[in-house]
Motif scaffolding. Structure first.
Motif, PDB file in Angstrom:
ATOM      1  N   ALA A 323     -20.769 -26.092  40.864  1.00 14.23           N
ATOM      2  CA  ALA A 323     -21.298 -25.444  39.659  1.00 14.23           C
ATOM      3  C   ALA A 323     -22.497 -24.565  39.970  1.00 14.23           C
ATOM      4  N   GLN A 324     -23.164 -24.852  41.084  1.00 14.29           N
ATOM      5  CA  GLN A 324     -24.305 -24.035  41.511  1.00 14.29           C
ATOM      6  C   GLN A 324     -23.894 -22.982  42.538  1.00 14.29           C
ATOM      7  N   GLY A 325     -22.574 -22.809  42.714  1.00  9.17           N
ATOM      8  CA  GLY A 325     -22.069 -21.772  43.611  1.00  9.17           C
ATOM      9  C   GLY A 325     -22.003 -22.169  45.070  1.00  9.17           C
ATOM     10  N   ILE A 326     -22.114 -23.458  45.360  1.00 15.65           N
ATOM     11  CA  ILE A 326     -22.085 -23.923  46.744  1.00 15.65           C
ATOM     12  C   ILE A 326     -20.795 -24.718  46.963  1.00 15.65           C
ATOM     13  N   VAL A 327     -19.931 -24.190  47.781  1.00 14.19           N
ATOM     14  CA  VAL A 327     -18.613 -24.797  48.008  1.00 14.19           C
ATOM     15  C   VAL A 327     -18.674 -25.681  49.245  1.00 14.19           C
ATOM     16  N   THR A 328     -18.409 -26.972  49.050  1.00  8.57           N
ATOM     17  CA  THR A 328     -18.386 -27.933  50.145  1.00  8.57           C
ATOM     18  C   THR A 328     -16.976 -28.523  50.244  1.00  8.57           C
ATOM     19  N   ARG A 329     -16.812 -29.603  50.974  1.00  8.92           N
ATOM     20  CA  ARG A 329     -15.484 -30.213  51.130  1.00  8.92           C
ATOM     21  C   ARG A 329     -15.508 -31.634  50.582  1.00  8.92           C
ATOM     22  N   ASN A 330     -14.735 -31.863  49.533  1.00 11.28           N
ATOM     23  CA  ASN A 330     -14.642 -33.181  48.921  1.00 11.28           C
ATOM     24  C   ASN A 330     -13.729 -34.065  49.765  1.00 11.28           C
ATOM     25  N   GLN A 331     -14.209 -35.230  50.175  1.00  9.34           N
ATOM     26  CA  GLN A 331     -13.419 -36.129  51.032  1.00  9.34           C
ATOM     27  C   GLN A 331     -12.885 -37.348  50.290  1.00  9.34           C
ATOM     28  N   ALA A 332     -12.951 -37.316  48.970  1.00 14.38           N
ATOM     29  CA  ALA A 332     -12.578 -38.495  48.181  1.00 14.38           C
ATOM     30  C   ALA A 332     -11.106 -38.853  48.290  1.00 14.38           C
ATOM     31  N   HIS A 333     -10.249 -37.953  48.803  1.00 15.91           N
ATOM     32  CA  HIS A 333      -8.833 -38.256  48.966  1.00 15.91           C
ATOM     33  C   HIS A 333      -8.594 -39.269  50.085  1.00 15.91           C
ATOM     34  N   GLU A 334      -9.606 -39.465  50.941  1.00 14.78           N
ATOM     35  CA  GLU A 334      -9.512 -40.453  52.011  1.00 14.78           C
ATOM     36  C   GLU A 334     -10.080 -41.783  51.516  1.00 14.78           C
ATOM     37  N   PRO A 335      -9.291 -42.859  51.543  1.00 10.96           N
ATOM     38  CA  PRO A 335      -9.776 -44.153  51.046  1.00 10.96           C
ATOM     39  C   PRO A 335     -11.091 -44.592  51.686  1.00 10.96           C
ATOM     40  N   ALA A 336     -11.283 -44.272  52.958  1.00  8.24           N
ATOM     41  CA  ALA A 336     -12.498 -44.706  53.645  1.00  8.24           C
ATOM     42  C   ALA A 336     -13.696 -43.807  53.349  1.00  8.24           C
ATOM     43  N   LEU A 337     -13.454 -42.715  52.612  1.00  8.87           N
ATOM     44  CA  LEU A 337     -14.532 -41.740  52.393  1.00  8.87           C
ATOM     45  C   LEU A 337     -14.767 -41.462  50.915  1.00  8.87           C
ATOM     46  N   MET A 338     -14.592 -42.468  50.090  1.00  7.87           N
ATOM     47  CA  MET A 338     -14.882 -42.302  48.671  1.00  7.87           C
ATOM     48  C   MET A 338     -16.341 -41.898  48.471  1.00  7.87           C
ATOM     49  N   ASP A 339     -16.558 -40.945  47.551  1.00 14.44           N
ATOM     50  CA  ASP A 339     -17.895 -40.442  47.223  1.00 14.44           C
ATOM     51  C   ASP A 339     -18.541 -39.683  48.381  1.00 14.44           C
ATOM     52  N   CYS A 340     -17.719 -39.251  49.335  1.00 17.54           N
ATOM     53  CA  CYS A 340     -18.246 -38.507  50.481  1.00 17.54           C
ATOM     54  C   CYS A 340     -17.958 -37.010  50.352  1.00 17.54           C
ATOM     55  N   VAL A 341     -18.908 -36.219  50.812  1.00 15.45           N
ATOM     56  CA  VAL A 341     -18.776 -34.759  50.845  1.00 15.45           C
ATOM     57  C   VAL A 341     -19.139 -34.286  52.248  1.00 15.45           C
ATOM     58  N   ARG A 342     -18.346 -33.358  52.741  1.00 13.03           N
ATOM     59  CA  ARG A 342     -18.627 -32.759  54.050  1.00 13.03           C
ATOM     60  C   ARG A 342     -19.276 -31.397  53.838  1.00 13.03           C
ATOM     61  N   ILE A 343     -20.433 -31.198  54.465  1.00 16.36           N
ATOM     62  CA  ILE A 343     -21.176 -29.946  54.309  1.00 16.36           C
ATOM     63  C   ILE A 343     -21.318 -29.269  55.671  1.00 16.36           C
ATOM     64  N   THR A 344     -20.787 -28.068  55.779  1.00 20.74           N
ATOM     65  CA  THR A 344     -20.923 -27.287  57.003  1.00 20.74           C
ATOM     66  C   THR A 344     -22.364 -26.805  57.158  1.00 20.74           C
TER      67      THR A 344
END
Length: 362
Positions: A323-344
């Protein structure tokens, strides 16, 4: 004695005669009239002002200068490295080639260790090959004993080190244990796309001892050349004999090869190292700043150009950053990575903007 690769390769590939492109057949002469190229043609103005103005000709079957330059780069780490190499259109093509070369559709399976890079499973799915998933342990290391149980049923084991999306390197003792266990059953593929960011040793030094070890590399990450789609597949001759049968007639465009050669020159390698050092410095600064944020539960160690972050369950960090214009990678589709975001990790300015956005999460 037959190699492991010759035992694993499907009969259809064993019998396959590689497509004989004009460049692959080669030849000597001063008139090249064998490839249906336009000999007398317009060069389209500025398009021809690169170092190569012969774009009417097909490129080399496989750009040997580029491959030789990359081997020279690898030999800075392993001086006696004895391996064959082909240039491919990014690491993704290397993965696809290996699946198509050594797996029987509708019969075989590959082994992967999620959470890991999604292209391994995608390439298997696209070729009607099953995927055996043996999840990483809680500390994102290999479950070695479970993997060993599946080796007899799997021609390919894909490992990613440093791993995407977790960011950590795999314990080399575990890799060696699996290489020992798989000598008669399975080709072990290590994807080292992020190796330049890691302080841990590459698996290159193991290639001379283990001919069933395959390594994938790329210019997309540390070299900053994602747009040119240039990667490398390193393997023993026994493996490459069959991979070469499926390589496209002209896989690498001349402009790609030219840019890759510049990147692999002494000046190019020096620039890459400077960029890498700067990125690691920025990553360490960014990670330190993250420790002050209440919205974050855990910041995972990273030997890559990204950081994996676990946020509090009540916070949708991915959406709020978006919403603030910053696109990251949502990892919630991985059971071991719930609530995780990957930021380059980007520039210092980009990471400062991201940090200020993270401070607004609620």
């Amino acid at each position: 004695m037959d190699s492991l690769a010759s035992k694993l390769v499907p009969q259809a590939v064993e019998k396959l005669i590689p497509y004989q492109s004009a460049r692959r057949l080669g030849g000597n002469g001063h008139l090249w009239l064998n490839a249906n190229e336009l000999e007398d043609c317009a060069q389209y103005g500025d398009l021809s002002k690169g170092s190569n103005d012969k774009y009417n000709r097909y490129p080399d079957f496989l750009p040997h200068d580029t491959a030789a330059a990359y081997i020279k780069y690898c030999q800075q780490e392993v001086a006696n490295l004895d391996t064959e190499i082909i240039t491919v259109r990014g690491a993704d093509e290397a993965i696809d080639l290996l699946v198509r070369t050594f797996c029987h559709p509708g019969k075989d399976q590959i082994i992967i260790c999620p959470p890991t890079y999604g292209m391994y499973e995608f390439c298997a799915d696209s070729f009607a090959v099953q995927t055996c998933k043996i999840p990483l342990t809680d500390d994102f290391q290999l479950n070695v004993e479970e993997i060993k149980q599946q080796l007899p049923n799997s021609p390919l084991l894909f490992l990613c080190s440093p791993n995407n999306p977790t960011g950590n390197s795999i314990n080399q003792a575990d890799i060696i244990s699996l290489l020992e266990a798989s000598k008669e059953t399975t080709l072990v593929v290590i994807d080292e796309a992020y190796i330049e960011f890691s302080e841990h040793q590459s698996a290159l030094h193991l290639m001379n001892k283990y001919p069933h070890l395959i390594i994938i590399r790329t210019l997309s990450k540390a070299f900053g050349l994602a747009a040119i789609r240039c990667g490398f597949l390193l393997a023993d001759q026994s493996v490459m004999t069959y991979v070469n049968r499926l390589v496209a007639p002209y896989p690498i465009a001349d402009p790609t090869a030219e840019i890759a050669l510049k990147a692999l020159s002494d000046d190019g390698l020096s620039l890459m190292q400077q960029q890498t050092d700067q990125l690691i410095e920025t990553k360490q600064w960014f990670k330190q700043q993250l420790t002050y944020l209440d919205s974050i539960l855990h910041i995972y160690d990273s030997e890559t150009n990204f950081i994996l972050i676990k946020f509090k369950e009540s916070i949708d960090a991915y959406q709020q950053l978006s919403a603030q214009g910053i696109v990251t990678r949502n990892q919630a589709h991985e059971p071991a990575l719930m609530d995780c975001v990957r930021i380059t990790i980007g520039s210092k300015e980009s990471m400062l903007e991201t940090l200020n956005a993270l401070k607004k999460l609620n």
